[in-house]
Structures are given as C-alpha cells and as structure tokens.
Design an enzyme around this catalytic site. Structure first.
Site, short mmCIF file in Angstrom:
data_model
loop_
_atom_site.label_atom_id
_atom_site.label_comp_id
_atom_site.label_asym_id
_atom_site.label_seq_id
_atom_site.Cartn_x
_atom_site.Cartn_y
_atom_site.Cartn_z
N SER A 38 -0.24 -84.51 -19.89
CA SER A 38 -0.94 -83.99 -18.73
C SER A 38 -1.65 -82.67 -19.04
O SER A 38 -2.53 -82.63 -19.90
CB SER A 38 0.03 -83.85 -17.55
OG SER A 38 -0.66 -83.72 -16.33
N ASP A 182 -1.24 -90.57 -15.34
CA ASP A 182 -0.62 -89.38 -15.95
C ASP A 182 0.54 -89.74 -16.88
O ASP A 182 1.45 -90.48 -16.51
CB ASP A 182 -0.12 -88.49 -14.81
CG ASP A 182 0.25 -87.09 -15.27
OD1 ASP A 182 0.93 -86.96 -16.30
OD2 ASP A 182 -0.14 -86.13 -14.60
#
Length: 305
Positions: A38, A182
């Site tokens: 991320s 993600d």
C-alpha cells in the site's frame, strides 16, 4: 542480504518515509531488497533510487484531490477533530456509472506515473536492488508479490497503484482477468516475503503502535462503521504478519529490527493532510534517530530473532 519492509498505512506513510530517510542517509543502511504494501509500495521505488527529497516533497504536498477523482467522503472539523461523513452525491454518481466501489482513485494512478519516470524505472531495473510491491488478487483469493524485474514500466506503475487501492473506498482494478485491490487486505506487513527472498536482516516499519492505545469512539454513520470494521480486520492481519515474520526469522536465523509508530498518528489514514504529513515525516526521522542512538548491538531489545 538486508531488506527494508514498509507496511500499509495510508497517509501515515509519511512517518515511514522519515524513518527510511534516517536509516538510509544517516545510519547508512544499504538495502538489497525493498518490499512494500500500500503506502509502502508508493515509497520504496524512490527509496531504492535514494531520491529521498523527491518522495518527501510528494508526501508533504498531497491532499484528497491528489488521490481521489471521486472522493466517497467529506471531512469536517468538530471541536478540532476530523469527522468523516459520506459524500452521498459522489457515491451515487459512482453507482450510476456502474462502478463497484464508493470512490475512485484515478488521480493517484496519474500521480504515480508523474513521480516515477521511465528513466527512473530503467535505472532501478538495471540495478542490483530488487523492489517488490504487494497486491491482493480477490478473484484467486491470494496475495501476489510483483518484482520490478518481472514488469514493464506500465505494469509496475499499475501494480503500485493497485497495491494502494483501499477497496471499497478506492478503485477496484481488473487486470489479467482478475480483480485486484490493496495488498494490505492479505499481507499488511510482508516480512515473510522478504525472508523468503533471502533477506538475513530486515528493517521493518510498522505504521501502527506496538501496543494498542486506542479506544475508538462509537460510529456516528455507516461510513465510520465501515472504516472501523476495516481497521479492526487490518489490525488482526498486521498482528498475524508480524507473528509469522518472527517465526520464519527464527527458523532462518535472521534478524528483524522493528520501527513502530510511538503514538497513534490518526484514526483515519484516508485523510491526507499536508501539514500533518509533513510533521509525521519529521517525527519518523527523529524517532528512528533516537531509537538508534539508544540501542546498542548487544541490547537484547534491539534485535528480534
């Protein structure tokens, strides 16, 4: 072989940037491998290039518009505290367009391409340092790790973007016939992957406090409830990643050096505030400096095997 691992954490990535700046510039740590999830994925290419000033400028200048082309929430201040509420108009527009998420983060995709040039990508790919980003393949129900050595420029930029897409608040991406989101949904702190790739010493930046100091307020709306639930789930994933990382390190006789945030930085890492992120970068740098000054090689708290 030394590796730097940076966890997910949204806007808190600014703190990780400060820690990494100290480790690279002042502690003179030479890394053979960078692994990020991320916001960690957003940082590691620039860190591998030693372009710390450039990534610091980026992290100290972004705001909501830099990330979202359709932001699913609004931020209001009440008694000096940030409160989030649903942006009903944007959410409805997204659904009318047939989107599967509340918001869209195409602006982040453009920012990544602007910040990492083709020449910088080529320089990284031709070097000896490996740069790996973490993504979650929702279709195959598995975590995947994308090395710069296996990607074209366009693919690598897309994987960085995908790694940072906190669904369902940000874009859900269809690539190679699969839906991706993600990387933190599967591996928030990818220590195990760094060890699998041969790291014998790993510096790990975890964008969370080592001990839970947070007692969350009751949710005031469905959006806050969703973010609270996701935070709870990600905390459990983080704890599991750290435990597994320590276990694998013990098996491989590797060293892990942890850098946790010393205090709660924010309860919503989707709020990108330039002033706060600039401050967090400085705090990360000073925290790493103090930690290294206080710790000696023979200190048992310095190294977790």
């Amino acid at each position: 072989m030394r590796a730097l691992v940076i966890s997910g954490g949204g806007s808190k990535g600014a703190f990780a940037g400060g820690v990494a700046q100290f480790l690279i510039q002042e502690a003179n740590h030479k890394y053979d491998l960078f692994v990020g999830t991320s916001t960690g994925s957003l940082l590691i290419s620039h860190l591998a290039l030693n372009k710390l000033d450039k990534i610091k400028r980026i992290y100290s200048s972004v705001n909501q518009k830099s990330i979202f082309n359709s932001c699913p929430f609004v931020v209001k201040k009440k008694h000096g505290i940030d409160i989030i509420a649903i942006n009903h108009w944007n959410v409805v527009k997204n659904f009318i367009k047939g989107k599967k998420t509340f918001g869209e983060s195409e602006n982040l995709r453009h920012l990544i391409r602007e910040s990492i040039t083709q020449n910088e990508f080529n320089e990284l790919k031709q070097g000896l340092t490996d740069v790996v980003v973490t993504v979650s393949n929702l279709s195959l129900n598995q975590v995947e790790y994308k090395s710069i050595n296996d990607c074209t420029y366009d693919e690598f930029c897309d994987w960085i973007w995908i790694s940072s897409n906190y669904a369902p608040f940000m874009s859900l991406v269809k690539k190679n016939g699969c839906e991706y989101a993600d990387g933190g949904l599967g591996s928030l702190v990818p220590i195990e992957e760094a060890l699998k790739r041969g790291a014998t010493e790993v510096d790990v930046v975890v964008l969370h406090t080592e001990v839970n100091y947070l007692n969350r307020m009751h949710s005031r709306n469905p959006f806050e409830l969703m973010t609270t639930i996701f935070s709870f789930v990600l905390d459990r994933i983080e704890n599991q990643n750290v435990r597994i990382g320590k276990l694998v390190a013990n098996q491989k006789d590797a060293i892990i050096n942890f850098y946790y945030t010393p205090a709660v930085l924010t309860t919503n890492s989707l709020i990108f505030n330039k002033e706060r992120m600039t401050l967090w970068w400085k705090r990360g740098y000073l925290y790493a400096k103090n930690k290294n000054e206080e710790t000696s090689p023979i200190d048992p708290d310095h190294q977790d095997r």
